[in-house]
Design an enzyme around this catalytic site. Structure first.
Site, PDB file in Angstrom:
ATOM      1  N   GLY A   6     -42.645  52.886  27.564  1.00  0.00           N
ATOM      2  CA  GLY A   6     -42.613  54.332  27.473  1.00  0.00           C
ATOM      3  C   GLY A   6     -43.958  54.948  27.808  1.00  0.00           C
TER       4      GLY A   6
ATOM      5  CG  ASP B 262     -49.868  61.122  33.179  1.00  0.00           C
ATOM      6  OD1 ASP B 262     -50.493  61.506  34.175  1.00  0.00           O
ATOM      7  OD2 ASP B 262     -48.625  60.992  33.152  1.00  0.00           O
TER       8      ASP B 262
ATOM      9  CB  ALA C 182     -45.704  66.818  28.527  1.00  0.00           C
TER      10      ALA C 182
ATOM     11  N   GLY D 199     -60.918  48.683  37.042  1.00  0.00           N
ATOM     12  CA  GLY D 199     -61.726  49.624  36.294  1.00  0.00           C
ATOM     13  C   GLY D 199     -61.833  50.969  36.981  1.00  0.00           C
TER      14      GLY D 199
ATOM     15  N   GLY E 289     -57.331  50.952  39.045  1.00  0.00           N
ATOM     16  CA  GLY E 289     -56.321  50.091  38.432  1.00  0.00           C
ATOM     17  C   GLY E 289     -56.957  48.975  37.626  1.00  0.00           C
TER      18      GLY E 289
ATOM     19  CB  ALA F 285     -36.259  64.330  30.282  1.00  0.00           C
TER      20      ALA F 285
END
Length: 333
Positions: A311, A276, A50, A244, A241, A20
């Protein structure tokens, strides 16, 4: 080393963490010992594995997730988010002893962040969980791993993926030294420049974030490719970053072993989870049979789009958004 099972329906197995994300937004990140005022707070689904599973699923992948959560509201949120994105969460175990893992995140006005993680139930994920999910690995095209769970568990999952004939994709983050046997099981290594430097054990940093495009720079990258190959890693993706990424693929035909992927310029709002998104996008394209360089180009756009909203999982793009920009050849938004 194995190669992916080509085909648009190639299955992806992601093994690892669910957290979380407790995120507070502020004008700037505090210095040590300093308190700053925040201007917003949110609790969102996260955890590297996740996130990678959700990103891969939204980008067209057929994804199964193996992990652990607590018997609490955060665990329910994480399972709901992943399932809502189309991820098979039947391999996520509910721990009877530990709460769901959490990440405490601060994000500044430039979208930069710092993160502290408490493993919680992630710390209970073990090789026994990998063994229990044996059927999940059958026929997997890609097994996607990171280092937010124990190395023993990561190695067991890499072995299961290797034995199943899948491509083992290891994101070397959060950075840790890995045993040679895990490197030997890894088909594609994904690192940022800092992680690459640490892994190669260089006193200086051969992986510069500045890529001027000169012949000398290309020679420098060729030396890096050879050093990875000496460690048994023949296919490596180095992310830089805003600059590229670079594909180092010793298994590609001559002339295609070093490919630079240009960055996509966006106005970043929140960079949390962008790496991710990149990893999940690479997994999705590899599972569809794409070459590593093509997967990196696709992932560059996916990760850039992910930074344009607050988010992590809620900010991840759909496959149509990425394909539209990829087809346009746009270098900026």
């Amino acid at each position: 080393m194995s190669s992916a099972t080509a085909g648009t329906q190639g299955r992806i197995v992601v093994v690892g963490s669910l957290n979380a994300d407790l995120t507070i937004y502020c004008e700037r990140l505090p210095l040590p010992g300093e308190t700053v005022h925040g201007n917003g707070f949110a609790v969102n689904p996260g955890g590297k594995s996740a996130n990678q599973a959700v990103a891969a699923s939204l980008l067209g992948g057929n994804v199964s997730l193996v992990g652990a959560v607590g018997a609490d509201a955060n665990g329910d949120m994480l399972l709901s988010s992943a399932a809502g994105a189309g991820v098979d969460v039947s391999g996520v175990r509910t721990s009877a002893t530990e709460a769901t893992g959490v990440a405490v995140i601060a994000v500044d006005s430039n979208g930069e962040n710092n993160i502290i993680i408490s493993a919680g139930a992630n710390g209970t994920l073990s090789p026994a969980d990998v063994a229990a999910a044996a059927e999940t690995f059958d026929g997997a095209a890609v097994v996607c791993l990171c280092l937010e769970v124990s190395l023993d568990t990561v190695e067991a999952a890499a072995r299961a993926g290797h034995d199943a004939g899948g491509t083992v994709l290891l994101n070397l983050s959060p950075y840790a030294e890995i045993p040679q046997q895990l490197a030997d099981l890894t088909d594609v290594l994904l690192v940022n420049a800092h992680e690459a430097s640490l892994f190669l054990g260089s006193a200086g940093n051969p992986v510069s974030a500045e890529i001027p495009g000169s012949d000398a720079d290309a020679s420098d990258w060729e030396a890096v490719r050879l050093r990875f190959a000496e460690r048994g890693l023949e296919r490596v993706l180095v992310t830089l970053g805003a600059h590229g990424s670079v594909v180092l693929d010793s298994l590609a035909p001559a002339g295609q072993q070093l490919v630079r992927v240009a960055p996509i310029k966006v106005k970043a709002v929140d960079t949390t989870g962008a790496g991710d998104a990149f990893t999940g996008a690479v997994a999705a394209r590899l599972a569809a049979g794409a070459p590593l360089a093509d997967a990196a180009a696709f992932a560059s756009i996916a990760a850039a789009l992910a930074t344009t909203r607050k988010g992590t999982q809620a900010a991840y793009p759909q496959v149509a958004d990425v394909e539209r920009l990829l087809a346009s050849g746009a270098g900026a938004l």
